[in-house]
Write an enzyme that holds these catalytic residues in place. Structure first.
Site, short mmCIF file in Angstrom:
data_model
loop_
_atom_site.label_atom_id
_atom_site.label_comp_id
_atom_site.label_asym_id
_atom_site.label_seq_id
_atom_site.Cartn_x
_atom_site.Cartn_y
_atom_site.Cartn_z
N PHE A 126 54.26 32.73 36.05
CA PHE A 126 52.83 32.73 36.35
C PHE A 126 52.09 32.34 35.08
O PHE A 126 52.13 33.06 34.08
CB PHE A 126 52.45 34.15 36.78
N ARG A 271 73.60 67.66 20.41
CA ARG A 271 73.28 67.81 18.99
C ARG A 271 73.12 69.28 18.60
O ARG A 271 72.38 70.02 19.25
CB ARG A 271 71.98 67.06 18.72
N GLU A 366 49.69 41.83 31.63
CA GLU A 366 49.09 41.99 32.98
C GLU A 366 47.81 42.82 32.92
O GLU A 366 47.50 43.58 33.83
CB GLU A 366 50.12 42.54 33.97
N GLU A 370 42.55 48.50 28.14
CA GLU A 370 41.08 48.41 28.11
C GLU A 370 40.59 47.67 29.35
O GLU A 370 39.58 48.05 29.97
CB GLU A 370 40.63 47.70 26.82
N1 CAA Z 1 41.09 40.76 44.02
C1 CAA Z 1 40.38 39.77 44.62
N2 CAA Z 1 39.27 39.21 44.04
C2 CAA Z 1 38.91 39.68 42.85
C3 CAA Z 1 39.61 40.69 42.17
C4 CAA Z 1 40.75 41.25 42.81
N3 CAA Z 1 41.46 42.20 42.24
N4 CAA Z 1 39.00 40.93 41.00
C5 CAA Z 1 37.94 40.10 40.91
N5 CAA Z 1 37.90 39.34 42.03
C6 CAA Z 1 36.89 38.36 42.39
C7 CAA Z 1 35.52 39.05 42.47
O1 CAA Z 1 35.29 39.58 43.73
C8 CAA Z 1 34.56 37.92 42.14
O2 CAA Z 1 34.43 37.12 43.30
P1 CAA Z 1 32.95 36.60 43.77
O3 CAA Z 1 32.51 35.66 42.65
O4 CAA Z 1 33.21 35.91 45.06
O5 CAA Z 1 32.09 37.81 43.86
C9 CAA Z 1 35.35 37.09 41.14
O6 CAA Z 1 36.75 37.41 41.33
C10 CAA Z 1 34.97 37.39 39.71
O7 CAA Z 1 35.13 38.78 39.48
P2 CAA Z 1 34.59 39.48 38.15
O8 CAA Z 1 33.13 39.10 37.96
O9 CAA Z 1 34.96 40.91 38.19
O10 CAA Z 1 35.44 38.69 37.04
P3 CAA Z 1 35.42 38.81 35.45
O11 CAA Z 1 35.44 37.44 34.89
O12 CAA Z 1 34.38 39.75 34.99
O13 CAA Z 1 36.88 39.39 35.13
C11 CAA Z 1 38.55 41.05 34.76
C12 CAA Z 1 37.32 40.57 35.59
C13 CAA Z 1 39.00 42.32 35.42
C14 CAA Z 1 38.19 41.31 33.31
C15 CAA Z 1 39.65 39.97 34.87
O14 CAA Z 1 39.31 38.83 34.15
C16 CAA Z 1 40.99 40.46 34.38
O15 CAA Z 1 41.75 41.10 35.14
N6 CAA Z 1 41.39 40.13 33.11
C17 CAA Z 1 42.71 40.41 32.62
C18 CAA Z 1 43.61 39.24 32.85
C19 CAA Z 1 45.06 39.63 32.79
O16 CAA Z 1 45.46 40.64 33.33
N7 CAA Z 1 45.86 38.77 32.17
C20 CAA Z 1 47.25 39.02 32.13
C21 CAA Z 1 47.97 37.72 32.10
S1 CAA Z 1 49.28 37.60 33.22
C22 CAA Z 1 50.60 38.35 32.52
O17 CAA Z 1 50.53 39.08 31.58
C23 CAA Z 1 51.82 38.07 33.30
C24 CAA Z 1 53.10 38.08 32.58
O18 CAA Z 1 53.68 37.04 32.36
C25 CAA Z 1 53.77 39.39 32.28
#
Ligand code: CAA
Length: 387
Positions: A126, A271, A366, A370
């Site tokens: 991903f 131990r 993921e 925070e």
């Molecule tokens: N399910 C469905 N839709 C969602 C959602 C969810 N869980 N969360 C947000 N949305 C939708 C919202 O409803 C909104 O939609 P509308 O515009 O239609 O209203 C849109 O997405 C934007 O939502 P936010 O305004 O809440 O978005 P934001 O930009 O403020 O971000 C955040 C929110 C929670 C900070 C998000 O950016 C986030 O989760 N950040 C962390 C990213 C992350 O976890 N990265 C990890 C990388 S992957 C990884 O680590 C994998 C690996 O390889 C191990």
């Protein structure tokens, strides 16, 4: 929120027993060595495909097992008990890639890719994170420009789990730079596609048998039919995928913390200091009692999020709570378990130092702790408060 008390079904218990046996007989045997050599356990994933662990929640008609999420977290925590590197690959593959293809893929995409994923022939990755877009994935700068029947993808993705060994990558990219969330789309990109380049492989403190790489897209041409859902749905797909991914990290945390607790108990029983087994000291026994209680609390949060998903409820907040609590918990537990081992815990003679290193990233990937607090509090206040 619906509160739940439940008993595992015979089928769930059977899956747990089967995976526990496989994990301890097969996965565990090479975990320490792979941690040292950073060798990817490719043959284990083939066996896991045969056992049905590489597409657990995928419907049977697409080659999956059609199990519920409870069975999945039971299985994943059993794998994590023996090898956290194997578990993270299994988690990203099942929680994020298989779930997204199954939920958002069209019939052609599901028929084409799910059997390859569920058999373990293709492992999924991903690609969301970029060098300058981690917690804030909307600020990503990878682009996908439509050119006839293709999209041309350009950009760099960072910290991609299984970046080198994946057969199929879900990559997000901007298809409309003028828009924010709605300008992001998700694409299915096969390994070997010209222009998909595996870049730097990270030399990590933990999870060393799982490759974490840069993925560089240089004029990478992808058939237009490989878009998941439609243009502009990429952010929603990523967020939905991360909900399930976060349950996976909770399961990983539960598995590693149980392994750390069991290792500490075993060590304490063997131990001797001050002419008695250290397990006789009340100070140590209370530490063990607190550790067991915390693991049980994390397990219940994990089950609760999984059960909400299985009931078709919105489980975003519960998944973040499970991920937040259990990833912080496993760092406390592995630290205490190492402390119980004393100086020996600081050596490679005991597996606890590997558990301690492996667990460190759980509060980071993921979504950091925070970010989980942002998700949970946003859901409480429902005001989309920004970090
Ligand atoms: N399910 C469905 N839709 C969602 C959602 C969810 N869980 N969360 C947000 N949305 C939708 C919202 O409803 C909104 O939609 P509308 O515009 O239609 O209203 C849109 O997405 C934007 O939502 P936010 O305004 O809440 O978005 P934001 O930009 O403020 O971000 C955040 C929110 C929670 C900070 C998000 O950016 C986030 O989760 N950040 C962390 C990213 C992350 O976890 N990265 C990890 C990388 S992957 C990884 O680590 C994998 C690996 O390889 C191990």
């Amino acid at each position: 929120m619906i509160y739940m008390f439940f008993k595992l079904t015979d089928e769930q218990l059977m899956i747990q027993t089967m995976v526990r046996e496989f994990s301890r007989k097969v996965v565990a045997t090479t975990a320490a060595e792979r941690d040292r050599t950073k060798e990817f356990p490719a043959e284990n994933f083939k066996k896991m495909g045969e056992l049905g662990l590489m597409g657990m929640m995928v419907p049977v008609e697409y080659g999956g097992e059609g199990t519920d999420t409870i069975s999945y977290v039971l299985a994943l925590s059993e794998i994590a008990y023996s090898c956290a590197s194997t578990a993270v690959v299994m988690s990203v593959h099942n929680s994020i890639v298989c779930e997204s293809v199954n939920k958002y893929g069209n019939e052609e995409q599901k028929t084409k890719y799910l059997p390859q994923l569920t058999s373990g022939e293709f492992i999924g990755a991903f690609a969301l994170t970029e060098p300058h877009a981690g917690s804030d994935p909307v600020s990503q700068s990878t682009t996908a420009v439509r050119d006839g029947d293709e999209y041309v993808i350009n950009g760099t993705k960072r910290f991609i789990t299984t970046g080198k060994n994946a057969g199929l990558v879900i990559v997000t990219a901007k298809t409309d730079e003028a828009k924010r969330h709605k300008g992001i789309s998700a694409f299915l990109v096969e390994k070997g596609t010209p222009g998909l380049i595996v870049g730097n492989i990270e030399d990590k403190m933990g999870l060393r048998a799982s490759d974490t790489t840069d993925l560089i897209f240089e004029n990478c041409r992808v058939p237009a039919e490989n878009i998941l859902s439609k243009e502009g749905d990429g952010f929603k797909i990523a967020m939905t995928a991360l909900d399930c991914g976060r349950i996976g990290i909770a399961a990983q945390s539960v598995g590693v913390s149980q392994a750390a607790l069991d290792a500490a108990v075993k060590y304490a029983k063997g131990r001797e200091q001050f002419n008695q087994k250290i397990s006789k000291f009340q100070g140590l026994r209370w530490m063990i009692a607190d550790m067991a209680t915390e693991i049980e609390a994390a397990r219940q949060l994990m089950f609760s999020a999984a059960a909400m998903k299985d009931r078709g409820e919105n489980y975003t907040s519960q998944a973040s709570m499970a991920k937040l609590f259990s990833s912080e918990m496993v760092n406390r537990i592995t630290g205490k378990a190492l402390q119980i081992h004393g100086g020996y815990g600081f050596t490679k003679d005991y597996p606890i130092e590997r558990f301690y290193r492996d667990a460190r990233v759980f509060t980071i990937y993921e979504g950091t702790s925070e970010i989980q607090r942002v998700v949970i509090s946003n859901n409480i206040f429902k005001d989309k408060r920004k970090p």
